[in-house]
Design an enzyme around this catalytic site. Sequence first.
Site, PDB file in Angstrom:
ATOM      1  N   GLU A 167       4.510  -0.585   1.542  1.00 21.89           N
ATOM      2  CA  GLU A 167       4.766  -0.904   0.128  1.00 21.89           C
ATOM      3  C   GLU A 167       4.789  -2.405  -0.151  1.00 21.89           C
ATOM      4  O   GLU A 167       5.119  -2.822  -1.260  1.00 21.89           O
ATOM      5  CB  GLU A 167       6.119  -0.350  -0.361  1.00 21.89           C
ATOM      6  N   GLU A 214       0.834  -1.203   0.000  1.00 23.09           N
ATOM      7  CA  GLU A 214       0.000   0.000   0.000  1.00 23.09           C
ATOM      8  C   GLU A 214       0.870   1.255   0.000  1.00 23.09           C
ATOM      9  O   GLU A 214       2.000   1.250   0.463  1.00 23.09           O
ATOM     10  CB  GLU A 214      -0.951   0.018   1.202  1.00 23.09           C
TER      11      GLU A 214
END
Length: 351
Positions: free
Chosen positions: A317, A174
């Site tokens: 991430e 994310e």
Amino acid sequence: MSNSWWQNPCKSIDSQVVKQALARQQQLTKPAGSLGRLEPLAVRLAGLQGRLKPAIEQLWITIFAGDHGVVAEGVSAYPQEVTGQMLLNFVNGGAAISVLARQLAAQLEVVDLGTVTPNLELPGVRHLNLGLGTANFLQGPAMTRAQLEQALQAGRDSALRARGQGAQLFIGGEMGIGNTTAASAIACALLDIPVTQLAGPGTGLNAAGVSHKAQVIERALALHQGARGDAWQALQDLGGFEIAALAGAYLACAQEGIAVLVDGFICSVAALVAVRLSPGCRPWLLFAHQGAEPGHRHVLQVLEADPLLDLGLRLGEGSGAALAVPLLRLACDLHGQMATFAEAAVADRPA
């Protein structure tokens, strides 16, 4: 909530293959249990993949990005424009997850669900434009029902693309300035744990910043009483587009029979939502690491998760999950390639 795709049944683990994999572990040239947690990990992957010797050659990583209206309340150390700027960094290969994906020979896709930067058209990014980020959840729901359903579907679409490419493991990551605030608010609504135990520094808030963030979440929980204990409502009222997409991806992977490696705090909150919406998805979720964000430990405990790593990570991430992939690969290699006592002509311990 009407019946929709996310309520479809999840696949079952192949119990016959699990038995066979357990039997194989007992025959390998090592003392029983000597490879610790790598042994049940390999057995579980065998059951999930439905094959005696599991493998993680085909790896799929999707980064879901979205902005958050609550950033207007001063809950982040970074400006919101960073979300859009990082999208370019992802596709240009300069972000941590880009480096890790290259090293792991993984397929990496980037899905922009909706950022405050208007008219972004970056080559290599899927721009879905669900909105200019979510609404400020101190003034109303973070998103409409239609936006929530679109975000869940975006996650499902990614899982279906992964399946189409023969993925043996799915990692969701994310990116979204302010998303630890949204994730903490969801976790508070679903776990009934004090905000002060779940709110943390995110990307680098000082003590005063964390205290302010906790107060913002308290006000949001007071406003959205209907979100307490209700995963759907919590996601709509307090969530982010990327958190909803992660939950959708996890649910779809469980329905399609793809093992998932869950990343850090935000991804674990998305996993919590997915499990609350469809408990049958839980066996498909493996947990990569325990991050530095204080709320992560609480979420992992509730999910009865046993993360593989504890490296003090707080990047997001999908980076922590990517770092754990070599462990999974080696667990599979050990399980599949070690000789049995019979093959190696090594005397086994007496029965």
